[in-house]
Design a protein around this motif. Structure first.
Motif, PDB file in Angstrom:
ATOM      1  N   ILE A  67       0.833  -1.204   0.000  1.00  0.00           N
ATOM      2  CA  ILE A  67       0.000   0.000   0.000  1.00  0.00           C
ATOM      3  C   ILE A  67       0.875   1.265   0.000  1.00  0.00           C
ATOM      4  N   TYR A  68       1.847   1.307   0.912  1.00  0.00           N
ATOM      5  CA  TYR A  68       2.775   2.445   0.952  1.00  0.00           C
ATOM      6  C   TYR A  68       3.415   2.677  -0.414  1.00  0.00           C
ATOM      7  N   THR A  70       2.720   1.465  -3.458  1.00  0.00           N
ATOM      8  CA  THR A  70       1.849   1.781  -4.596  1.00  0.00           C
ATOM      9  C   THR A  70       1.380   3.230  -4.537  1.00  0.00           C
ATOM     10  N   CYS A  71       0.948   3.669  -3.343  1.00  0.00           N
ATOM     11  CA  CYS A  71       0.455   5.046  -3.216  1.00  0.00           C
ATOM     12  C   CYS A  71       1.562   6.042  -3.552  1.00  0.00           C
TER      13      CYS A  71
END
Lengths: 282, 298
Positions: A67-68, A70-71
């Protein structure tokens, strides 16, 4: 000698079966991953940290890492990519500079991801270590940024080009400046198409592994900042399958990845339909 | 109307965005070449390229086994993937009813989106055992033990053939659709049946586009790393049969970069240079055939 008609039928049957094989391969891959992975998909698999190099426990820290990573990658790549597309379509005419930009964008798309990974290692991990923290989420994201930039530029360009000329003329005729026209007329109309490109980029970023092996660090700890190493789900899948041989965890991770990709695909199709409805299709 | 400041500042910002890709390509070239060049200068480009032995522990770096591995795996995957891909493209462009075509296209799009590690896992668990079975039961008498593991050229080529399908199908379908309608109508008007028209009119007319698709599929196959690492066995030795384990150039980098340092790391960067050059050549080739954008979004 076969008669013409028999030959014709035979040939068509071969073509139909080739297409059938192609579709069956997809069903086989997705089916086998889901069947073997679905048993793993319970809450504790998502919320537990990996233990013993990932052969036991869940996928919490790789999930957070994904998540980190990709964002951050999309935060870097989307503005730059869309900006480049707006420049290429709205603010310039065909000329040597534009040709060079197009050519290098295409060239960048063609460079193998492992070579981009080598570059990321030499530049972001080693050369810029004081800024990026060496192997870190930031280094990984900057590397992935280089990789998906062409995808975003190109899909955004297509989306912006699909906006009818009359929209721009109408806006300019009302006294809006070029900039206002782009910001308030062109971009909103092209937005579903641009978002489709961004989603495509997200899919690629989540699936990519090779350059991350060289830049992201592969730590199993939960990252607390972008200057710390992490691992993504794809990396986790690879490392678990190759280093521990624990296929049930690998299949669980693969099932999560496949579900995410399916959802992204569904979402981008919905957006595309909306774009077509908005600008009347082409 | 007077220009407002933002009408000058924003185009400049946008130009900077557009220049980013030029900057990145230059940086990639410069950094990979800088790191790999000392190795090439020391051993000599051709000695490096054609060296039969890769022993980082001894300081011996030759990548011929990896070059051969890459070439063999790529060609075999094309041999499997290209006929299937072109046939599917013909199906989509000519034979499929609209609905069926839409669903088939959708599946191919999904196929393109599946992460390569998932292909690798599928390969390890489904294709490798299949190849192992064939190798030990049908050819067991002729093969040495390391060729009976299932990991090797054949398994890697099968996985790769699936992975390059979307590229080949999409570009070939576009090429077939770009053939002017009059060609087909003219052929029909002469009483030529549909299949004959496809083979003798449409395919030749779409030839350059189809070749471009194949070349791009080849580029994808050469650049692929993860899926191959998981099924190819990765031994840095010259293969002796299609069941032999092999290592590709990209696999070489992915496998050893994690712990390499000094001249070993330089040798891996030099492998990257070779890979970079090969891909650039291929893309130039594809550009020649299409005369337009070489590489497409997957």
């Amino acid at each position: 000698m076969m008669s013409m008609q028999v030959k014709e039928r035979l040939a068509k049957a071969v073509i139909w079966s080739a297409a059938l094989i192609t579709v069956c391969i997809l069903v086989l891959i997705i089916g086998s991953i889901m069947v073997q992975g679905i048993a793993k998909l319970n809450l504790s698999f998502f919320l537990e940290n990996p233990r013993r190099m990932g052969s036991e426990g869940g996928i919490f820290s790789p999930l957070i890492g994904t998540i980190y990573f990709t964002c951050l990658t999309m935060l870097l790549a989307a503005p730059v990519g869309i900006g480049a597309a707006v420049y290429l379509t709205e603010f310039t005419r065909e000329g040597p500079l534009v040709r060079v930009i197009r050519f290098t964008t295409d060239a960048l798309a063609g460079i193998p991801s492992i070579v981009i990974g080598l570059f990321g290692f030499a530049f972001f991990v080693v050369f810029l270590k004081p800024l990026t923290g060496g192997w870190s989420i930031l280094s990984g994201s900057l590397t992935a940024f280089c990789m998906i930039l062409p995808t975003i530029v190109r899909t955004s360009e297509e989306a912006i080009k699909a906006v009818p000329e009359a929209y721009r003329e109408g806006s300019l005729a009302l006294g809006a400046s070029k900039w206002q026209t782009v910001l308030w007329v062109v971009l909103p109309s092209a937005m579903p198409g641009i978002l489709t490109g961004v989603l495509l980029g997200v899919g690629r970023v989540i699936g990519e592994t090779a350059p991350l092996l060289l830049t992201l660090g592969g730590s199993l700890l939960i990252p607390h900042s972008i200057f710390q190493p992490a691992r993504t789900l794809s990396m986790h899948l690879y490392l678990v399958a190759m280093e521990t041989g624990e296929f049930s965890v690998a299949f669980g991770t693969a099932a999560v990845l496949v579900i995410v990709i399916l959802l992204l695909n569904l979402l981008s199709h919905t957006l595309m339909r909306r774009l077509m409805a908005r600008i009347g299709g082409r | 109307m007077a220009l407002q400041p933002q009408d000058k500042v924003f185009p400049l910002l946008l130009l900077l965005c557009a220049l980013t890709s030029i900057l990145v390509v230059i940086l990639v070239g410069v950094f990979v070449f800088l790191q790999g060049y000392p190795m090439l200068a020391k051993t000599g480009f051709f000695a490096f390229l054609l060296g039969r032995s890769w022993q980082p522990g001894e300081g011996v770096y030759g990548i011929l086994p990896m070059v051969v591995g890459t070439v063999v795996v790529t060609l075999l995957s094309l041999l499997i993937g290209v006929p299937l891909g072109i046939a599917t493209a013909i199906f989509l462009a000519e034979l499929a009813p609209d609905r069926v075509a839409a669903w088939t296209r959708r599946s191919i799009e999904l196929l393109a989106g599946i992460p390569s590690v998932v292909y690798g896992l599928f390969g390890m668990v489904t294709i490798v055992p299949m190849v192992r079975y064939i190798a030990s039961n049908w050819f067991g008498a002729w093969l040495s033990p390391e060729m009976k593991t299932g990991y090797g050229i054949l398994a890697a080529s099968l996985v790769l053939a699936i992975m390059i399908l979307p590229t080949i199908v999409n570009i070939s379908e576009d090429a077939l659709r770009a053939v002017p309608r009059e060609y087909k109508e003219g052929s029909f008007a002469l009483g030529v049946p549909h299949w004959q028209t496809i083979v003798h009119v449409l395919l030749p007319a779409a030839r350059s586009g189809i070749i471009a698709g194949v070349v791009l599929g080849m580029g994808r196959a050469i650049g692929e790393t993860m899926a191959i690492l998981m099924v190819a066995g990765n031994a840095p030795a010259l293969p002796r049969s299609i069941f032999s384990p092999v290592r590709t150039m990209s696999g070489n980098i992915g496998l050893e970069m994690g712990y390499a340092s000094g001249s070993h790391a330089q040798a891996l960067f030099a492998t990257g240079i070779v890979l970079f050059l090969v891909i650039m050549l291929l893309n130039g080739f594809a550009l020649l055939f299409t005369g337009r954008r070489a590489v497409r979004t997957p």
